[in-house]
Design a protein around this motif. Structure first.
Motif, PDB file in Angstrom:
ATOM      1  N   PRO A 253       0.810  -1.225   0.000  1.00  0.00           N
ATOM      2  CA  PRO A 253       0.000   0.000   0.000  1.00  0.00           C
ATOM      3  C   PRO A 253       0.844   1.276   0.000  1.00  0.00           C
ATOM      4  O   PRO A 253       0.305   2.368  -0.118  1.00  0.00           O
ATOM      5  CB  PRO A 253      -0.807  -0.109   1.290  1.00  0.00           C
ATOM      6  N   LYS A 254       2.161   1.129   0.136  1.00  0.00           N
ATOM      7  CA  LYS A 254       3.062   2.284   0.115  1.00  0.00           C
ATOM      8  C   LYS A 254       4.356   1.871  -0.571  1.00  0.00           C
ATOM      9  O   LYS A 254       4.632   0.677  -0.732  1.00  0.00           O
ATOM     10  CB  LYS A 254       3.346   2.777   1.530  1.00  0.00           C
ATOM     11  N   ASN A 255       5.136   2.853  -0.971  1.00  0.00           N
ATOM     12  CA  ASN A 255       6.434   2.577  -1.551  1.00  0.00           C
ATOM     13  C   ASN A 255       7.349   2.112  -0.417  1.00  0.00           C
ATOM     14  O   ASN A 255       7.540   2.839   0.560  1.00  0.00           O
ATOM     15  CB  ASN A 255       6.977   3.831  -2.232  1.00  0.00           C
ATOM     16  N   LEU A 256       7.879   0.911  -0.512  1.00  0.00           N
ATOM     17  CA  LEU A 256       8.666   0.342   0.575  1.00  0.00           C
ATOM     18  C   LEU A 256      10.063   0.941   0.619  1.00  0.00           C
ATOM     19  O   LEU A 256      10.612   1.372  -0.393  1.00  0.00           O
ATOM     20  CB  LEU A 256       8.741  -1.178   0.425  1.00  0.00           C
ATOM     21  N   ARG A 257      10.621   0.950   1.810  1.00  0.00           N
ATOM     22  CA  ARG A 257      11.934   1.543   2.066  1.00  0.00           C
ATOM     23  C   ARG A 257      13.028   0.773   1.317  1.00  0.00           C
ATOM     24  O   ARG A 257      13.134  -0.450   1.435  1.00  0.00           O
ATOM     25  CB  ARG A 257      12.199   1.506   3.576  1.00  0.00           C
ATOM     26  N   LYS A 258      13.830   1.514   0.545  1.00  0.00           N
ATOM     27  CA  LYS A 258      14.942   0.885  -0.161  1.00  0.00           C
ATOM     28  C   LYS A 258      15.923   0.298   0.842  1.00  0.00           C
ATOM     29  O   LYS A 258      16.131   0.860   1.919  1.00  0.00           O
ATOM     30  CB  LYS A 258      15.650   1.896  -1.057  1.00  0.00           C
ATOM     31  N   GLU A 259      16.490  -0.842   0.476  1.00  0.00           N
ATOM     32  CA  GLU A 259      17.449  -1.610   1.274  1.00  0.00           C
ATOM     33  C   GLU A 259      16.773  -2.406   2.391  1.00  0.00           C
ATOM     34  O   GLU A 259      17.456  -3.102   3.145  1.00  0.00           O
ATOM     35  CB  GLU A 259      18.572  -0.732   1.866  1.00  0.00           C
ATOM     36  N   ALA A 260      15.459  -2.326   2.517  1.00  0.00           N
ATOM     37  CA  ALA A 260      14.749  -3.112   3.532  1.00  0.00           C
ATOM     38  C   ALA A 260      14.772  -4.588   3.148  1.00  0.00           C
ATOM     39  O   ALA A 260      14.770  -4.941   1.959  1.00  0.00           O
ATOM     40  CB  ALA A 260      13.307  -2.635   3.664  1.00  0.00           C
ATOM     41  N   PHE A 261      14.788  -5.455   4.158  1.00  0.00           N
ATOM     42  CA  PHE A 261      14.710  -6.892   3.960  1.00  0.00           C
ATOM     43  C   PHE A 261      13.315  -7.354   4.353  1.00  0.00           C
ATOM     44  O   PHE A 261      12.795  -6.929   5.390  1.00  0.00           O
ATOM     45  CB  PHE A 261      15.751  -7.625   4.811  1.00  0.00           C
ATOM     46  N   LEU A 262      12.726  -8.216   3.538  1.00  0.00           N
ATOM     47  CA  LEU A 262      11.396  -8.731   3.822  1.00  0.00           C
ATOM     48  C   LEU A 262      11.406 -10.248   3.884  1.00  0.00           C
ATOM     49  O   LEU A 262      12.115 -10.905   3.112  1.00  0.00           O
ATOM     50  CB  LEU A 262      10.391  -8.323   2.739  1.00  0.00           C
ATOM     51  N   ARG A 263      10.599 -10.804   4.781  1.00  0.00           N
ATOM     52  CA  ARG A 263      10.272 -12.231   4.768  1.00  0.00           C
ATOM     53  C   ARG A 263       8.938 -12.311   4.040  1.00  0.00           C
ATOM     54  O   ARG A 263       7.964 -11.680   4.446  1.00  0.00           O
ATOM     55  CB  ARG A 263      10.140 -12.796   6.177  1.00  0.00           C
TER      56      ARG A 263
END
Length: 120
Positions: A79-89
């Motif tokens: 729903p939003k532009n995700l933070r660059k360099e973030a890690f997601l599972r």
């Protein structure tokens, strides 16, 4: 009297089961887990909800890796532009694709995944 004990036992089981499910996300249950890193902005999509309300989504298509380092392409929206360099599972099933995701710390990523993502 036996009926009363039976009802109490069934009610107790129901309460325990409901309590367990309250903390569970069914979109994550029984799904394969992959890890991705956000490296660029998502592709902005403007869509409409069933009631006509405009919705802005950001679409991502990234390489994800399971704990063993096996690669799979992950496609999902946020729903939003995700933070660059973030890690997601990312929670994935062959039938439904990505069903859920959550941000994780670099320290929580398996070592084989770190190797594949080029993370030290």
């Amino acid at each position: 009297m036996n009926d009363v004990k039976r009802y109490i036992a069934l009610f107790s089981i129901l309460v325990v089961f409901t309590t367990m499910l309250a903390g569970c996300n069914v979109n994550r249950m029984g799904k394969d887990q992959y890890y991705v890193q956000i490296t660029a902005d998502g592709l902005e999509k403007n869509e409409k909800a069933d009631n006509g309300t405009p919705i802005k989504l950001f679409e991502y298509k990234l390489s994800g890796f399971d704990e063993g380092g096996k690669e799979k392409t992950m496609e999902f929206t946020a729903p939003k532009n995700l933070r660059k360099e973030a890690f997601l599972r990312v929670y994935y099933s062959d039938k439904k694709g990505v069903t859920s995701w959550e941000e994780v710390k670099k320290d929580d990523i398996p070592s084989k995944v770190k190797e594949k993502l080029g993370v030290k």
